[in-house]
Design an enzyme around this catalytic site. Structure first.
Site, short mmCIF file in Angstrom:
data_model
loop_
_atom_site.label_atom_id
_atom_site.label_comp_id
_atom_site.label_asym_id
_atom_site.label_seq_id
_atom_site.Cartn_x
_atom_site.Cartn_y
_atom_site.Cartn_z
N ASN A 262 0.82 -1.22 0.00
CA ASN A 262 0.00 0.00 0.00
C ASN A 262 0.85 1.26 0.00
O ASN A 262 0.58 2.21 -0.74
CB ASN A 262 -0.92 0.01 1.23
CG ASN A 262 -2.21 -0.75 0.98
OD1 ASN A 262 -2.66 -0.88 -0.15
ND2 ASN A 262 -2.81 -1.27 2.04
N ASP A 271 -5.85 -2.85 -3.13
CA ASP A 271 -7.18 -3.42 -3.32
C ASP A 271 -7.20 -4.47 -4.42
O ASP A 271 -7.87 -5.51 -4.30
CB ASP A 271 -8.18 -2.30 -3.66
CG ASP A 271 -8.45 -1.38 -2.49
OD1 ASP A 271 -8.11 -1.75 -1.35
OD2 ASP A 271 -9.00 -0.29 -2.71
N GLU A 297 -6.26 -7.78 5.37
CA GLU A 297 -5.65 -8.58 4.30
C GLU A 297 -5.66 -10.05 4.65
O GLU A 297 -4.88 -10.83 4.09
CB GLU A 297 -4.21 -8.10 4.03
CG GLU A 297 -3.22 -8.35 5.14
CD GLU A 297 -3.17 -7.24 6.19
OE1 GLU A 297 -2.20 -7.21 6.95
OE2 GLU A 297 -4.11 -6.42 6.24
#
Length: 377
Positions: A262, A271, A297
């Site tokens: 990220n 995503d 996650e």
């Protein structure tokens, strides 16, 4: 004896009531398209019925155009039913449905004038169109939801068809038997209309209820079950496996270094990694297995009828596939790995919470051991 004028008044009142009900249910911004087609079709069919029953109108309007407007309305209703069933009905087909009614009614009004023939044709033709509507619903199955509407269309088509048959076979003046047939058909028509109206509204309500259920039990990003969905369906899966004497296995999966992904590539790429992982995990699912997004996650697989050794084999196959695959988004190519923990009812009984806890502990053990590996709980 059933009074024809009273029955006609009841039929008109029920037609107006059901039409108003469908229009009111479709008059809001987010109403589904099929609901608007149903409302428009009922308005058109009601207008055509009024035109056909107004003797003061010229023959061109009452005896010809009125039948065409009714057929056009039924075509719109059929289009709405096809849309509800994830299909459609082209405007060409609606034009053909309307054109047949206009041509035949014009023939029996202008070329070979015959009220009896025109009424026979309307009974047969409109009855057939109602059966087409019933067939469109029945193809979708789901009797508990669409059975009322399908039954209404079948009943209405039968009443109209029998009326047409009666007009075809009647050769002399009306007797008591023929009056009874006409009266019964006039009584059945409003009952069928009520079934259709409430059945159509029930179908839409069921669809909204199904959407709400999906929103409450599915993860919006990946389409996997969320925690609530896992808790609800996981209990059933565990009970089913226990009653069948089968093993129940849980595989906990966590993306390695997800925060780094990220921070390096941005949240859209993160995503996409989660969606990609969900797609890979879904490939391992059998009809009675479950896939859920357990945390940010973190995912969980619940495998029915899989023992400890088999679960380890499945997890290792998944780990290797994840390591091999590549995620591509906006000209970026990203590889990632996952750590997995396996727990089975052979060691931890069928309590899903205990299985998830053991699998989670094994997964964190895999993290501490260097990541990108499978550990057993």
């Amino acid at each position: 004896m059933l009074n024809p004028d009273t029955l006609l008044l009841v039929q008109i009142c029920v037609t107006l009531l059901t039409t108003a009900l469908l229009v009111a249910s479709a008059c809001y911004t987010d109403s589904p398209p099929e609901q608007r087609w149903w409302a428009a079709g009922n308005v058109a069919a009601s207008a055509g019925m009024v035109m056909c029953n107004m003797e003061s109108l010229p023959a061109l309007l009452g005896s010809i155009l009125g039948y065409g407007v009714i057929a056009f309305g039924l075509g719109l209703v059929l289009r709405g039913l096809r849309v509800y069933c994830s299909s459609t009905l082209s405007w060409t087909n609606i034009a053909i449905i309307t054109g047949i009614a206009l041509i035949i009614s014009a023939y029996y009004t202008l070329v070979a004038p015959s009220l009896r023939a025109r009424l026979c044709f309307s009974g047969f033709y409109f009855g057939l169109l109602n059966w087409f509507c019933a067939a469109a619903i029945l193809r979708r199955r789901g009797w508990r939801v669409s059975g009322i509407a399908a039954g209404g269309f079948l009943l209405l088509g039968l009443a109209l068809f029998l009326r047409g048959m009666h007009m075809l076979t009647q050769s002399g003046p009306a007797d008591a038997a023929s009056s009874l047939i006409i009266g019964l058909s006039a009584l059945v028509v409003p009952l069928a209309q009520m079934c259709i109206a409430f059945g159509l509204i029930l179908m839409v309500m069921w669809r909204y209820a199904e959407r709400l259920r999906r929103l409450s039990t599915l993860d919006a990003l990946t389409g996997a079950l969320n925690r609530a969905g896992l808790e609800m369906q996981g209990k059933r899966t565990g009970l089913r496996a226990q009653r069948g004497g089968r093993s129940l296995a849980v595989i906990m999966i966590d993306v390695d270094y997800f925060k780094v992904i990220n921070d390096t590539y941005g949240h859209p790429v993160g995503d996409e990694v989660l969606r990609h992982l969900a797609r890979l995990l879904r490939l391992e699912l059998r009809p009675h297995d479950l896939l859920a997004r357990f945390g940010g996650e973190e995912f969980v697989l619940v495998l029915d009828g899989v023992d400890h050794a088999q679960a380890l084999s499945v997890a290792e196959r998944l780990r290797a596939r994840i390591e091999y695959e590549m995620v591509e988004l906006d000209k970026l190519s990203v590889r990632y790995t996952a750590s997995m923990g396996v727990a089975c009812s052979d060691q931890h009984d069928y309590d899903l919470i205990r299985l998830i806890s053991a699998g989670d502990a094994a997964m964190y053990q895999a993290k501490r051991a260097g990541r990108n590996r499978v550990m057993a709980g």
